[in-house]
Design a protein around this motif. Structure first.
Motif, mmCIF file in Angstrom:
data_model
loop_
_atom_site.group_PDB
_atom_site.id
_atom_site.type_symbol
_atom_site.label_atom_id
_atom_site.label_comp_id
_atom_site.label_asym_id
_atom_site.label_seq_id
_atom_site.Cartn_x
_atom_site.Cartn_y
_atom_site.Cartn_z
ATOM 1 N N LEU A 1 -31.345 -26.253 17.196
ATOM 2 C CA LEU A 1 -30.211 -27.170 17.187
ATOM 3 C C LEU A 1 -30.369 -28.288 18.207
ATOM 4 O O LEU A 1 -29.490 -29.148 18.326
ATOM 5 C CB LEU A 1 -28.912 -26.397 17.452
ATOM 6 N N LEU A 2 -31.473 -28.262 18.946
ATOM 7 C CA LEU A 2 -31.731 -29.289 19.946
ATOM 8 C C LEU A 2 -32.650 -30.359 19.373
ATOM 9 O O LEU A 2 -33.400 -30.125 18.433
ATOM 10 C CB LEU A 2 -32.370 -28.673 21.188
ATOM 11 N N PHE A 3 -32.606 -31.531 19.972
ATOM 12 C CA PHE A 3 -33.517 -32.610 19.604
ATOM 13 C C PHE A 3 -34.490 -32.797 20.755
ATOM 14 O O PHE A 3 -34.134 -33.333 21.796
ATOM 15 C CB PHE A 3 -32.752 -33.907 19.340
ATOM 16 N N LEU A 4 -35.703 -32.269 20.584
ATOM 17 C CA LEU A 4 -36.707 -32.272 21.658
ATOM 18 C C LEU A 4 -36.125 -31.673 22.937
ATOM 19 O O LEU A 4 -36.362 -32.169 24.041
ATOM 20 C CB LEU A 4 -37.224 -33.697 21.911
ATOM 21 N N GLY A 5 -35.329 -30.613 22.767
ATOM 22 C CA GLY A 5 -34.728 -29.930 23.904
ATOM 23 C C GLY A 5 -33.396 -30.486 24.345
ATOM 24 O O GLY A 5 -32.755 -29.939 25.238
ATOM 25 N N ALA B 1 -31.512 -39.739 0.943
ATOM 26 C CA ALA B 1 -30.590 -38.862 1.670
ATOM 27 C C ALA B 1 -31.280 -38.150 2.820
ATOM 28 O O ALA B 1 -30.757 -38.096 3.943
ATOM 29 C CB ALA B 1 -29.976 -37.851 0.705
ATOM 30 N N ILE B 2 -32.459 -37.591 2.549
ATOM 31 C CA ILE B 2 -33.148 -36.854 3.613
ATOM 32 C C ILE B 2 -33.664 -37.807 4.692
ATOM 33 O O ILE B 2 -33.691 -37.462 5.875
ATOM 34 C CB ILE B 2 -34.283 -35.981 3.035
ATOM 35 N N ASP B 3 -34.049 -39.020 4.314
ATOM 36 C CA ASP B 3 -34.470 -40.005 5.312
ATOM 37 C C ASP B 3 -33.336 -40.318 6.276
ATOM 38 O O ASP B 3 -33.555 -40.489 7.481
ATOM 39 C CB ASP B 3 -34.922 -41.300 4.631
ATOM 40 N N LYS B 4 -32.116 -40.390 5.760
ATOM 41 C CA LYS B 4 -30.979 -40.795 6.585
ATOM 42 C C LYS B 4 -30.369 -39.638 7.363
ATOM 43 O O LYS B 4 -30.012 -39.788 8.534
ATOM 44 C CB LYS B 4 -29.905 -41.433 5.704
ATOM 45 N N TRP B 5 -30.259 -38.474 6.729
ATOM 46 C CA TRP B 5 -29.506 -37.382 7.325
ATOM 47 C C TRP B 5 -30.354 -36.173 7.714
ATOM 48 O O TRP B 5 -29.863 -35.279 8.391
ATOM 49 C CB TRP B 5 -28.419 -36.903 6.345
ATOM 50 N N GLY B 6 -31.607 -36.143 7.289
ATOM 51 C CA GLY B 6 -32.361 -34.919 7.440
ATOM 52 C C GLY B 6 -31.880 -33.907 6.420
ATOM 53 O O GLY B 6 -30.982 -34.170 5.613
ATOM 54 N N VAL C 1 -35.119 -30.032 8.880
ATOM 55 C CA VAL C 1 -35.924 -31.244 8.747
ATOM 56 C C VAL C 1 -35.142 -32.424 9.310
ATOM 57 O O VAL C 1 -34.014 -32.680 8.893
ATOM 58 C CB VAL C 1 -36.290 -31.499 7.272
ATOM 59 N N ARG C 2 -35.735 -33.134 10.238
ATOM 60 C CA ARG C 2 -35.058 -34.245 10.893
ATOM 61 C C ARG C 2 -35.116 -35.508 10.033
ATOM 62 O O ARG C 2 -35.973 -35.650 9.162
ATOM 63 C CB ARG C 2 -35.702 -34.534 12.255
ATOM 64 N N PRO C 3 -34.202 -36.469 10.282
ATOM 65 C CA PRO C 3 -34.229 -37.732 9.537
ATOM 66 C C PRO C 3 -35.528 -38.503 9.783
ATOM 67 O O PRO C 3 -36.261 -38.242 10.739
ATOM 68 C CB PRO C 3 -33.024 -38.497 10.095
ATOM 69 N N SER C 4 -35.781 -39.478 8.917
ATOM 70 C CA SER C 4 -36.933 -40.361 9.079
ATOM 71 C C SER C 4 -36.800 -41.108 10.413
ATOM 72 O O SER C 4 -35.685 -41.429 10.842
ATOM 73 C CB SER C 4 -36.960 -41.354 7.909
ATOM 74 N N PRO C 5 -37.885 -41.370 11.117
ATOM 75 C CA PRO C 5 -39.282 -41.264 10.692
ATOM 76 C C PRO C 5 -39.980 -39.969 11.126
ATOM 77 O O PRO C 5 -41.212 -39.901 11.095
ATOM 78 C CB PRO C 5 -39.922 -42.452 11.408
ATOM 79 N N LEU C 6 -39.215 -38.956 11.542
ATOM 80 C CA LEU C 6 -39.845 -37.720 11.993
ATOM 81 C C LEU C 6 -40.529 -37.013 10.826
ATOM 82 O O LEU C 6 -40.037 -37.039 9.692
ATOM 83 C CB LEU C 6 -38.816 -36.816 12.657
ATOM 84 N N PRO C 7 -41.657 -36.354 11.074
ATOM 85 C CA PRO C 7 -42.458 -35.767 9.991
ATOM 86 C C PRO C 7 -41.795 -34.539 9.375
ATOM 87 O O PRO C 7 -41.001 -33.851 10.008
ATOM 88 C CB PRO C 7 -43.770 -35.406 10.686
ATOM 89 N N ARG C 8 -42.165 -34.277 8.113
ATOM 90 C CA ARG C 8 -41.639 -33.107 7.417
ATOM 91 C C ARG C 8 -42.725 -32.278 6.732
ATOM 92 O O ARG C 8 -42.429 -31.303 6.047
ATOM 93 C CB ARG C 8 -40.591 -33.543 6.393
ATOM 94 N N LYS C 9 -43.981 -32.656 6.936
ATOM 95 C CA LYS C 9 -45.080 -31.983 6.242
ATOM 96 C C LYS C 9 -45.161 -30.503 6.575
ATOM 97 O O LYS C 9 -45.441 -29.674 5.710
ATOM 98 C CB LYS C 9 -46.405 -32.673 6.569
ATOM 99 N N ASN C 10 -44.943 -30.141 7.836
ATOM 100 C CA ASN C 10 -45.051 -28.728 8.219
ATOM 101 C C ASN C 10 -43.991 -27.871 7.524
ATOM 102 O O ASN C 10 -44.230 -26.704 7.210
ATOM 103 C CB ASN C 10 -44.941 -28.579 9.730
#
Length: 585
Positions: free
Chosen positions: A167-171, A404-409, A413-422
């Protein structure tokens, strides 16, 4: 072990023993101590805070003294008669009127007491009640704990239960709704990016210096404030000290056997034991008995504290208490998803944002929508349970398009531009170029899913949802998107691939079935008579709302209210009183 308890050997003696260290338990502890009682808190885990520490830190307290300013701003006055009617209507046949009246009377009193006598501070919120189609709902009944500096705990800082890492964003722990909006917009707004970058920089500096973030928000802030008040009042919090059974002499509970770091010992309580061990979200036997069959398969998908294994209920039953499952909802429901290969709460995501936004829908394994995706989480899970009745285990698919996923995650999975491949690689997030291809990947009838999406897209462009009335009330609209280009802030078509899916389950943030108590939080026996010297608060006691969830903070609000009531009653500061008068709030 925390506080003066680590200096003591053998049996301990106090006036009041509190079992658990969540919001309700610590409220009971500080209230009893302020009334002159010697108090000990026993916590089974190696950190204090319980589920409260990782919660949103919101309390539903109608009539609190922060509300009038918001009511005046909105031009929406509230009254005791209105809120009482609202609760009774939503609780229905499960309503216990005397307990509801006690909650309404003592809730505002609890807020004033904590703000006057402890470090606890709250902020009023404009937040719609969850059943907003009810004409007696309002937007002014919820509070949130003010953020705090955790380093004020001093040596106890390391014993504070930390926020769930997912629930944290980079801690970094996101606090206010304004701050959350900044994080969502950071990828497309320079102003939001700069605001987020500044906060992240300060967070990283503090983490490097102190070994953890000093700033705590929401539930973490509430627990930190309560715990610091406990320590200053010389209330020891004994960690790694699970209570195993209650001590009963004649017809009076006199303490408990606690298995501490050095082995079992008696903690004798001259006046009372207060159970606040957090309910039973990790007691599979009890869950299997209390939950609908298709909401239980032996695997908890919960963000509740894993230490909440039903200890309070078992101990209460051991001395004549009764577990009450006569509620509309046994669980405080939350739709959740689970990331593969991560066990326990750290692998669970509570879906509080994505499903409510434009560009997302939810469907059953048959590819059909089944309810209003924008309703409160407590109402959404019963829709899953009802739509999958007869299935061995109920679940649904959350589906969204790229925009939708780009804007809200989406889930973890976080919103764009954070990666989602993993996430795609792990199987948590399913991706496909078309709706039909997505349906095949998730084993849903492609024709049915394509038809569902096309039908929904037509509704979204018109701004209405005749099937499930999504976006038709103020709660839905509050959770929508003010920037939505379509007429309804909750509705947006799924138009451009790739498309994504995540499996969502009937999870929970706590439990509503629980120990039967009276209006003073005293545990009662089969005859309805109080068991002398025994109280239950928080999620250990049966829901005062009969399993309904009237608004944001409707677990913590009653939990802390009856913690206050128990602490005052055991000290003789509350006697049998008349119900509150019906008056303007």
């Amino acid at each position: 072990m925390t506080g003066e308890g680590d200096k003591l050997n053998g049996d301990l003696t106090c006036d009041v023993l509190v079992i658990g260290s969540g919001g309700g338990a610590l409220t009971a502890a500080v209230t009893a101590r302020k009334a002159g009682m010697k108090v000990i808190v026993a916590e089974k885990q190696d950190v204090f805070g319980g589920t409260t520490a990782t919660s949103g830190g919101m309390l539903w307290i109608p009539g609190n003294h922060h509300s009038p300013a918001i009511q005046q701003k909105l031009g929406e006055p509230d009254s005791l008669e209105k809120v009482r009617t609202y609760i009774l209507q939503e609780a229905g046949n499960y309503a216990e009127v005397d307990r509801i009246d006690a909650f309404l009377k003592y809730g505002p009193e609890m807020v004033e007491f904590l703000e006057r006598e402890t470090h606890v501070k709250f902020e009023g919120m404009e937040y719609p009640d969850y059943y907003f189609k009810n004409p007696n709902a309002a937007k002014t009944r919820s509070l949130i704990a003010a953020e705090y500096d955790a380093k004020k705990l001093g040596k106890h800082f390391k014993e504070l239960k930390r926020q769930l890492p997912q629930l944290l964003f980079l801690g970094f722990a996101i606090g206010s709704s304004v701050e959350m909006q900044q994080f969502f917009k950071a990828g497309r707004s320079p102003k939001a990016f700069l605001a987020v970058a500044g906060k992240m920089a300060l967070h990283l500096v503090q983490t490097a210096i102190y070994g953890g973030a000093r700033r705590v928000v929401r539930g973490g802030a509430l627990i930190t404030r309560l715990a610091q008040s406990c320590f200053e009042l010389d209330i020891p919090i004994l960690l790694n000290s699970p209570a195993k059974s209650l001590i009963k002499e004649g017809d009076v509970v006199r303490g408990a056997i606690v298995d501490g770091p050095n082995g079992p010992r008696r903690i004798v309580a001259r006046h009372a034991v207060i159970l606040g061990s957090g309910g039973f979200p990790y007691d599979n036997k009890r869950r299997g008995e209390a939950y609908p069959p298709n909401a239980f398969d032996g695997t908890p998908r919960s963000v509740a504290n894993p230490g909440n294994t039903g200890d309070g209920a078992r101990m209460a039953e051991g001395v004549g208490g009764v577990f009450g499952s006569d509620v509309s909802n046994a669980g405080a429901w939350m739709p959740t998803s689970v990331q593969p290969n991560i066990e326990g709460p750290k692998g669970v995501w509570p879906h509080l944002v994505d499903r409510l936004k434009p560009g997302f829908i939810c469907v059953t394994r048959h590819g059909k929508r089944f309810g209003n995706e924008s309703c409160a989480y407590s109402s959404f899970v019963p829709q899953i349970i009802e739509a999958t009745r007869g299935d061995k285990f109920g679940f649904c698919w959350l589906i969204g398009d790229k925009a939708a996923i780009d804007k809200w995650g989406m889930g973890r999975v976080r919103p764009s531009p954070l990666p989602r491949k993993n996430y795609i690689k792990s199987g948590y997030l399913i991706e496909a170029p078309t709706i039909a291809a997505l349906a095949q990947k998730i084993d849903v009838d492609p024709e049915a899913l394509v038809e569902t999406v096309e039908r929904f897209n037509g509704f979204a462009k018109q701004g209405i949802d005749p099937d499930f009335q999504r976006g038709a009330d103020d709660y839905d609209a509050y959770q929508g998107d003010d920037e939505n280009k379509w007429p309804n802030p909750c509705l947006g078509p799924l138009e451009k691939g790739p498309y994504y899916a995540i499996k969502m389950f009937a999870g929970e943030i706590g439990t509503f079935a629980g120990i039967n108590v009276d209006k003073y939080a005293r545990v009662i026996d089969e005859a309805g008579q109080p068991i002398k010297g025994l109280y239950a608060v928080g999620n250990d006691q049966k829901s005062v709302f009969g399993g309904a969830y009237p608004g944001a903070g409707a677990t913590l609000g009653p939990g802390m209210t009856f913690g206050y009531v128990a602490g005052r009653h055991v000290a003789g500061k509350i006697v049998d009183e008349m119900p509150a008068k019906e008056e303007a709030m």
